[in-house]
Design a protein around this motif. Structure first.
Motif, PDB file in Angstrom:
ATOM      1  N   GLU A  47       4.758   4.506  11.082  1.00 52.38           N
ATOM      2  CA  GLU A  47       3.374   4.708  11.567  1.00 52.38           C
ATOM      3  C   GLU A  47       2.512   4.770  10.356  1.00 52.38           C
ATOM      4  OE1 GLU A  47       0.920   8.500  13.405  1.00 52.38           O
ATOM      5  OE2 GLU A  47       2.723   7.930  14.578  1.00 52.38           O
ATOM      6  N   SER A  48       2.789   5.310   9.163  1.00 48.07           N
ATOM      7  CA  SER A  48       2.197   5.415   7.862  1.00 48.07           C
ATOM      8  C   SER A  48       2.057   3.908   7.412  1.00 48.07           C
ATOM      9  CB  SER A  48       2.760   6.410   7.064  1.00 48.07           C
ATOM     10  OG  SER A  48       2.662   7.549   7.431  1.00 48.07           O
ATOM     11  N   GLU A  74       2.218   1.083   9.131  1.00 51.07           N
ATOM     12  CA  GLU A  74       1.028   0.331  10.085  1.00 51.07           C
ATOM     13  C   GLU A  74      -0.193   0.603   9.890  1.00 51.07           C
ATOM     14  OE1 GLU A  74       3.866  -0.302  14.313  1.00 51.07           O
ATOM     15  OE2 GLU A  74       2.868   1.801  13.641  1.00 51.07           O
ATOM     16  N   ALA A  75      -0.531   1.797   9.537  1.00 49.19           N
ATOM     17  CA  ALA A  75      -2.075   2.250   9.214  1.00 49.19           C
ATOM     18  C   ALA A  75      -2.382   1.574   7.959  1.00 49.19           C
ATOM     19  CB  ALA A  75      -2.020   3.734   9.246  1.00 49.19           C
ATOM     20  N   ALA A  76      -1.292   1.745   6.777  1.00 47.03           N
ATOM     21  CA  ALA A  76      -1.740   0.930   5.437  1.00 47.03           C
ATOM     22  C   ALA A  76      -1.971  -0.405   5.509  1.00 47.03           C
ATOM     23  CB  ALA A  76      -0.537   1.630   4.452  1.00 47.03           C
ATOM     24  N   ILE A  77      -0.811  -1.158   6.411  1.00 47.59           N
ATOM     25  CA  ILE A  77      -0.860  -2.526   6.544  1.00 47.59           C
ATOM     26  C   ILE A  77      -2.412  -2.943   7.287  1.00 47.59           C
ATOM     27  CG2 ILE A  77      -0.283  -4.503   7.737  1.00 47.59           C
ATOM     28  CD1 ILE A  77       2.633  -3.163   7.248  1.00 47.59           C
ATOM     29  N   SER A  78      -2.656  -2.085   8.085  1.00 45.17           N
ATOM     30  CA  SER A  78      -4.076  -2.536   8.846  1.00 45.17           C
ATOM     31  C   SER A  78      -5.258  -2.263   7.979  1.00 45.17           C
ATOM     32  CB  SER A  78      -4.292  -1.492  10.036  1.00 45.17           C
ATOM     33  OG  SER A  78      -4.382  -0.196   9.934  1.00 45.17           O
ATOM     34  N   ARG A  79      -5.069  -1.531   7.056  1.00 44.87           N
ATOM     35  CA  ARG A  79      -6.347  -1.179   5.908  1.00 44.87           C
ATOM     36  C   ARG A  79      -6.266  -2.387   4.617  1.00 44.87           C
ATOM     37  NH1 ARG A  79      -3.852   3.826   5.309  1.00 44.87           N
ATOM     38  NH2 ARG A  79      -3.353   3.387   3.323  1.00 44.87           N
ATOM     39  N   SER A 119       5.187  -5.203  13.768  1.00 40.44           N
ATOM     40  CA  SER A 119       3.807  -5.068  12.898  1.00 40.44           C
ATOM     41  C   SER A 119       4.337  -4.915  11.296  1.00 40.44           C
ATOM     42  CB  SER A 119       3.131  -3.856  13.558  1.00 40.44           C
ATOM     43  OG  SER A 119       3.682  -2.642  13.561  1.00 40.44           O
ATOM     44  N   VAL A 120       5.137  -3.960  11.167  1.00 37.66           N
ATOM     45  CA  VAL A 120       5.573  -3.656   9.776  1.00 37.66           C
ATOM     46  C   VAL A 120       6.447  -4.752   9.088  1.00 37.66           C
ATOM     47  CG1 VAL A 120       7.101  -2.067   8.213  1.00 37.66           C
ATOM     48  CG2 VAL A 120       5.843  -1.093  10.043  1.00 37.66           C
ATOM     49  N   LEU A 121       7.123  -5.581   9.967  1.00 38.01           N
ATOM     50  CA  LEU A 121       8.237  -6.543   9.637  1.00 38.01           C
ATOM     51  C   LEU A 121       6.991  -7.971   8.965  1.00 38.01           C
ATOM     52  CD1 LEU A 121      10.958  -6.777  12.157  1.00 38.01           C
ATOM     53  CD2 LEU A 121      10.917  -6.100   9.726  1.00 38.01           C
ATOM     54  N   ILE A 169       9.719  -8.569   2.805  1.00 35.50           N
ATOM     55  CA  ILE A 169      10.927  -7.947   2.646  1.00 35.50           C
ATOM     56  C   ILE A 169      12.071  -8.967   2.108  1.00 35.50           C
ATOM     57  CG2 ILE A 169      12.730  -6.632   4.145  1.00 35.50           C
ATOM     58  CD1 ILE A 169      10.581  -5.822   6.113  1.00 35.50           C
ATOM     59  N   ARG A 170      12.918  -8.350   1.125  1.00 43.56           N
ATOM     60  CA  ARG A 170      14.104  -9.061   0.749  1.00 43.56           C
ATOM     61  C   ARG A 170      15.399  -8.241   0.587  1.00 43.56           C
ATOM     62  NH1 ARG A 170      11.103 -12.641   2.032  1.00 43.56           N
ATOM     63  NH2 ARG A 170      10.207 -14.086   0.980  1.00 43.56           N
ATOM     64  N   SER A 171      16.440  -8.750   0.551  1.00 47.10           N
ATOM     65  CA  SER A 171      17.430  -8.160   0.221  1.00 47.10           C
ATOM     66  C   SER A 171      18.240  -8.197  -0.923  1.00 47.10           C
ATOM     67  CB  SER A 171      18.689  -8.568   1.385  1.00 47.10           C
ATOM     68  OG  SER A 171      19.186  -9.945   1.074  1.00 47.10           O
ATOM     69  N   TYR A 172      18.925  -7.504  -1.661  1.00 49.28           N
ATOM     70  CA  TYR A 172      19.518  -7.264  -2.819  1.00 49.28           C
ATOM     71  C   TYR A 172      21.058  -7.215  -2.856  1.00 49.28           C
ATOM     72  CZ  TYR A 172      20.143  -5.841  -7.829  1.00 49.28           C
ATOM     73  OH  TYR A 172      20.578  -5.786  -9.064  1.00 49.28           O
ATOM     74  N   ASP A 173      21.884  -7.791  -3.559  1.00 48.43           N
ATOM     75  CA  ASP A 173      23.442  -7.702  -3.280  1.00 48.43           C
ATOM     76  C   ASP A 173      23.845  -6.540  -3.952  1.00 48.43           C
ATOM     77  OD1 ASP A 173      24.026  -9.829  -2.028  1.00 48.43           O
ATOM     78  OD2 ASP A 173      24.144 -11.078  -3.780  1.00 48.43           O
TER      79      ASP A 173
END
Length: 135
Positions: free
Chosen positions: A73-74, A76-81, A104-106, A111-115
């Motif tokens: 939720e936080s 999503e709100a930041a992304i919308s800002r 919406s967050v994705l 986003i990346r992965s690390y070994d």
């Protein structure tokens, strides 16, 4: 004892006065601002991280072994800002994270992965040395 010297094309920065937050689980919640240590009880960590994300204006960097929807939720709100999210997740927790986070967050995050192993950390608005966050 030999002296530590910067490698060519690098620099040294004194961060001895920088505040660092550390979360350690204990049964009771106590906050020690003087030394920048936060000792966390049940939900203090989650509310603190949500507050930090809510204060973001430009960028949020997150490293973790895995994430679920707890902070969605936080986020999503930041992304919308217009806040940009950069998330690095350990490979073992990557698939679960992708399935747990809302679209919406994705869609609003890189986003990346690390070994290897990653510390759980969040860094907010790190430009010009004025960032803050938690480890």
């Amino acid at each position: 004892m030999s002296e530590i010297r910067p490698v060519k094309k690098s620099s040294t920065e004194d961060r001895s006065n920088s505040k660092v937050e550390l979360w350690v689980p204990y049964k009771s919640s106590k906050k020690y601002e003087k030394n920048s240590f936060i000792i966390s009880g049940n939900n203090e960590l989650t509310s603190h991280l949500k507050t930090q994300i809510n204060q973001a204006n430009e960028q949020v960097f997150i490293t973790t072994g895995m994430m679920d929807e707890t902070l969605a939720e936080s986020m999503e709100a930041a992304i919308s800002r217009g806040v940009s999210f950069y998330i690095l997740i350990e490979r073992d927790g990557f698939s679960r994270t992708i399935s747990d986070l809302p679209k919406s967050v994705l869609n609003g995050s890189l986003i990346r992965s690390y070994d290897g192993f990653l510390p759980c950390s969040i860094l907010i608005d790190a430009k010009n040395g004025k960032g803050f966050g938690s480890i």
